[in-house]
Design a protein around this motif. Structure first.
Motif, PDB file in Angstrom:
ATOM      1  N   LYS A  90      12.643 -22.504  17.838  1.00 19.62           N
ATOM      2  CA  LYS A  90      13.836 -22.788  17.041  1.00 19.62           C
ATOM      3  C   LYS A  90      13.472 -23.345  15.665  1.00 19.62           C
ATOM      4  N   ASN A  91      12.526 -24.275  15.640  1.00 17.44           N
ATOM      5  CA  ASN A  91      12.156 -24.923  14.376  1.00 17.44           C
ATOM      6  C   ASN A  91      11.396 -23.989  13.438  1.00 17.44           C
ATOM      7  N   MET A  92      10.628 -23.066  13.995  1.00 19.85           N
ATOM      8  CA  MET A  92       9.865 -22.134  13.159  1.00 19.85           C
ATOM      9  C   MET A  92      10.761 -21.089  12.501  1.00 19.85           C
ATOM     10  N   GLY A  93      11.811 -20.681  13.185  1.00 19.53           N
ATOM     11  CA  GLY A  93      12.771 -19.745  12.597  1.00 19.53           C
ATOM     12  C   GLY A  93      12.123 -18.486  12.053  1.00 19.53           C
ATOM     13  N   ASP A  94      12.332 -18.204  10.778  1.00 19.86           N
ATOM     14  CA  ASP A  94      11.806 -16.987  10.155  1.00 19.86           C
ATOM     15  C   ASP A  94      10.293 -17.015   9.969  1.00 19.86           C
ATOM     16  N   MET A  95       9.658 -18.149  10.226  1.00 19.98           N
ATOM     17  CA  MET A  95       8.201 -18.252  10.110  1.00 19.98           C
ATOM     18  C   MET A  95       7.493 -17.764  11.370  1.00 19.98           C
ATOM     19  N   LEU A  96       8.270 -17.457  12.406  1.00 12.67           N
ATOM     20  CA  LEU A  96       7.672 -16.920  13.625  1.00 12.67           C
ATOM     21  C   LEU A  96       7.037 -15.561  13.360  1.00 12.67           C
ATOM     22  N   HIS A  97       6.026 -15.234  14.155  1.00 13.35           N
ATOM     23  CA  HIS A  97       5.468 -13.888  14.105  1.00 13.35           C
ATOM     24  C   HIS A  97       6.596 -12.903  14.433  1.00 13.35           C
ATOM     25  N   PRO A  98       6.687 -11.775  13.713  1.00 14.93           N
ATOM     26  CA  PRO A  98       7.787 -10.828  13.939  1.00 14.93           C
ATOM     27  C   PRO A  98       7.959 -10.425  15.409  1.00 14.93           C
ATOM     28  N   TYR A  99       6.851 -10.249  16.118  1.00 17.43           N
ATOM     29  CA  TYR A  99       6.938  -9.876  17.537  1.00 17.43           C
ATOM     30  C   TYR A  99       7.653 -10.961  18.331  1.00 17.43           C
ATOM     31  N   MET A 100       7.247 -12.208  18.154  1.00 19.10           N
ATOM     32  CA  MET A 100       7.835 -13.291  18.924  1.00 19.10           C
ATOM     33  C   MET A 100       9.277 -13.533  18.510  1.00 19.10           C
ATOM     34  N   LYS A 101       9.558 -13.411  17.230  1.00 18.00           N
ATOM     35  CA  LYS A 101      10.922 -13.583  16.735  1.00 18.00           C
ATOM     36  C   LYS A 101      11.847 -12.541  17.360  1.00 18.00           C
ATOM     37  N   ASP A 102      11.396 -11.296  17.413  1.00 19.02           N
ATOM     38  CA  ASP A 102      12.205 -10.221  17.995  1.00 19.02           C
ATOM     39  C   ASP A 102      12.411 -10.432  19.492  1.00 19.02           C
ATOM     40  N   GLY A 173      -4.403 -13.465  25.946  1.00 18.27           N
ATOM     41  CA  GLY A 173      -5.409 -14.131  25.122  1.00 18.27           C
ATOM     42  C   GLY A 173      -4.848 -14.494  23.756  1.00 18.27           C
ATOM     43  N   PRO A 174      -5.683 -15.034  22.870  1.00 18.00           N
ATOM     44  CA  PRO A 174      -5.216 -15.453  21.544  1.00 18.00           C
ATOM     45  C   PRO A 174      -5.009 -14.266  20.604  1.00 18.00           C
ATOM     46  N   LEU A 175      -4.126 -13.387  21.010  1.00 19.84           N
ATOM     47  CA  LEU A 175      -3.823 -12.182  20.244  1.00 19.84           C
ATOM     48  C   LEU A 175      -2.815 -12.490  19.142  1.00 19.84           C
ATOM     49  N   ALA A 176      -2.821 -11.685  18.102  1.00 18.10           N
ATOM     50  CA  ALA A 176      -1.988 -11.974  16.935  1.00 18.10           C
ATOM     51  C   ALA A 176      -0.517 -12.105  17.291  1.00 18.10           C
ATOM     52  N   HIS A 177      -0.009 -11.229  18.171  1.00 21.35           N
ATOM     53  CA  HIS A 177       1.420 -11.265  18.491  1.00 21.35           C
ATOM     54  C   HIS A 177       1.787 -12.485  19.332  1.00 21.35           C
ATOM     55  N   LEU A 178       0.773 -13.202  19.849  1.00 23.58           N
ATOM     56  CA  LEU A 178       1.006 -14.416  20.641  1.00 23.58           C
ATOM     57  C   LEU A 178       0.609 -15.681  19.885  1.00 23.58           C
ATOM     58  N   THR A 179       0.413 -15.543  18.591  1.00 24.24           N
ATOM     59  CA  THR A 179      -0.030 -16.672  17.766  1.00 24.24           C
ATOM     60  C   THR A 179       0.855 -17.903  17.953  1.00 24.24           C
ATOM     61  N   ASP A 180       2.152 -17.708  17.966  1.00 25.94           N
ATOM     62  CA  ASP A 180       3.064 -18.855  18.064  1.00 25.94           C
ATOM     63  C   ASP A 180       2.912 -19.590  19.390  1.00 25.94           C
ATOM     64  N   ILE A 181       2.726 -18.847  20.457  1.00 30.15           N
ATOM     65  CA  ILE A 181       2.547 -19.473  21.768  1.00 30.15           C
ATOM     66  C   ILE A 181       1.275 -20.309  21.771  1.00 30.15           C
ATOM     67  N   TRP A 182       0.198 -19.742  21.255  1.00 27.82           N
ATOM     68  CA  TRP A 182      -1.079 -20.457  21.229  1.00 27.82           C
ATOM     69  C   TRP A 182      -1.032 -21.665  20.300  1.00 27.82           C
ATOM     70  N   HIS A 183      -0.399 -21.531  19.151  1.00 26.80           N
ATOM     71  CA  HIS A 183      -0.326 -22.658  18.221  1.00 26.80           C
ATOM     72  C   HIS A 183       0.485 -23.808  18.805  1.00 26.80           C
ATOM     73  N   CYS A 184       1.541 -23.470  19.514  1.00 20.71           N
ATOM     74  CA  CYS A 184       2.384 -24.514  20.105  1.00 20.71           C
ATOM     75  C   CYS A 184       1.662 -25.220  21.247  1.00 20.71           C
ATOM     76  N   ALA A 206      -5.708  -7.702   8.888  1.00 17.67           N
ATOM     77  CA  ALA A 206      -4.404  -8.109   8.369  1.00 17.67           C
ATOM     78  C   ALA A 206      -3.585  -8.835   9.429  1.00 17.67           C
ATOM     79  N   LYS A 207      -3.753  -8.459  10.688  1.00 20.97           N
ATOM     80  CA  LYS A 207      -2.986  -9.104  11.758  1.00 20.97           C
ATOM     81  C   LYS A 207      -3.356 -10.571  11.928  1.00 20.97           C
ATOM     82  N   TYR A 208      -4.604 -10.916  11.604  1.00 17.22           N
ATOM     83  CA  TYR A 208      -5.062 -12.296  11.802  1.00 17.22           C
ATOM     84  C   TYR A 208      -5.102 -13.123  10.521  1.00 17.22           C
ATOM     85  N   ASP A 209      -4.974 -12.472   9.385  1.00 16.96           N
ATOM     86  CA  ASP A 209      -4.935 -13.198   8.107  1.00 16.96           C
ATOM     87  C   ASP A 209      -3.487 -13.605   7.861  1.00 16.96           C
ATOM     88  N   LEU A 210      -3.056 -14.668   8.568  1.00 13.06           N
ATOM     89  CA  LEU A 210      -1.659 -15.072   8.581  1.00 13.06           C
ATOM     90  C   LEU A 210      -1.437 -16.370   7.807  1.00 13.06           C
TER      91      LEU A 210
END
Length: 230
Positions: A90-102, A173-184, A206-210
């Protein structure tokens, strides 16, 4: 001793050659060995600084299934998503990775509910659930590292390439589309890193240069173009 150190299981009940991240006995044994190694590094290297960063585990992930289906894992999967995670989304909002946001918005951006209620009922929710618990396991090890030898910490990922689904590649694993889960779940980590052995180097980079993850490549294929890639 798989009774003392239980294994992860597939949906069909098959025990895998993967120690369960839901076992406290597994964690304690793993962390004990990790701590002993770190203490050795601290003793021998503190005045030299040869060791400049530490990788925790190696290419973490579930294979054959998207998540562990052991009894404890299933119990937790049926429980509520931790408020820590839903508040983060909720707090990350539009800063979420597009995959997780969707994924989150597709199910109504719910802040309460079980894993399937919040993220949907499919293997991709299984993967999100498993990533949360893998990252939480690693966070505990990272805290051990911080207390013994405080250098940058990272985890590496085997890529979700070639159109494979979770469990066909090392799921959660620590995949780009799961970045938010791992960071949290693992805030003590400094970055998530890709092991790049597949084609499409530029796209993987490009997927990891976030905005919230500096790019570091711990492993790659030996190729004539490595100099150009560097």
């Amino acid at each position: 001793d798989y009774r003392k150190y239980p294994r992860a299981h597939t949906r069909d009940g098959k025990p895998l050659e993967i120690a369960s991240a839901f076992s406290e006995n597994v964690f304690r044994a793993d962390n004990k060995a990790f701590a002993a190694w770190l203490e050795h590094i601290a003793e021998k290297d503190r005045d030299h600084g040869t060791v400049i960063m530490i990788q925790i585990e190696n290419e973490i992930g579930m294979l054959e299934d998207a998540r562990d289906h052991s009894k404890e894992a299933d119990r937790l999967f049926r429980s509520s998503v931790p408020e820590e995670l839903t508040s983060y989304l909720k707090n990350m909002g539009d800063m979420l990775h597009p995959y997780m946001k969707d994924r989150w918005e597709a199910n109504g951006s719910r802040t309460r509910g079980t894993w399937t209620e919040v993220f949907g009922e499919d293997i991709y929710t299984d993967e999100i659930f498993m990533a949360w618990h893998y990252a939480g396991y690693v966070e505990r090890m990272a805290r051990t590292a911080r207390n013994i030898y405080d250098v940058p910490l990272y985890v590496n990922a085997a890529m979700n390439s070639r159109g494979r689904k979770p469990g066909e590649y090392p799921s959660a694993g620590p995949l780009a589309h799961l970045t938010d889960i791992w960071h949290c779940a693992a805030p003590s980590l400094d970055f998530l890193s890709p092991d790049l052995y597949d084609n499409g180097f530029k796209d993987w980079v490009a997927k990891y240069d976030l905005h919230n993850n500096p790019l570091f490549i711990p492993g790659t294929k030996h190729m004539p173009t490595n100099g150009l890639r560097a």
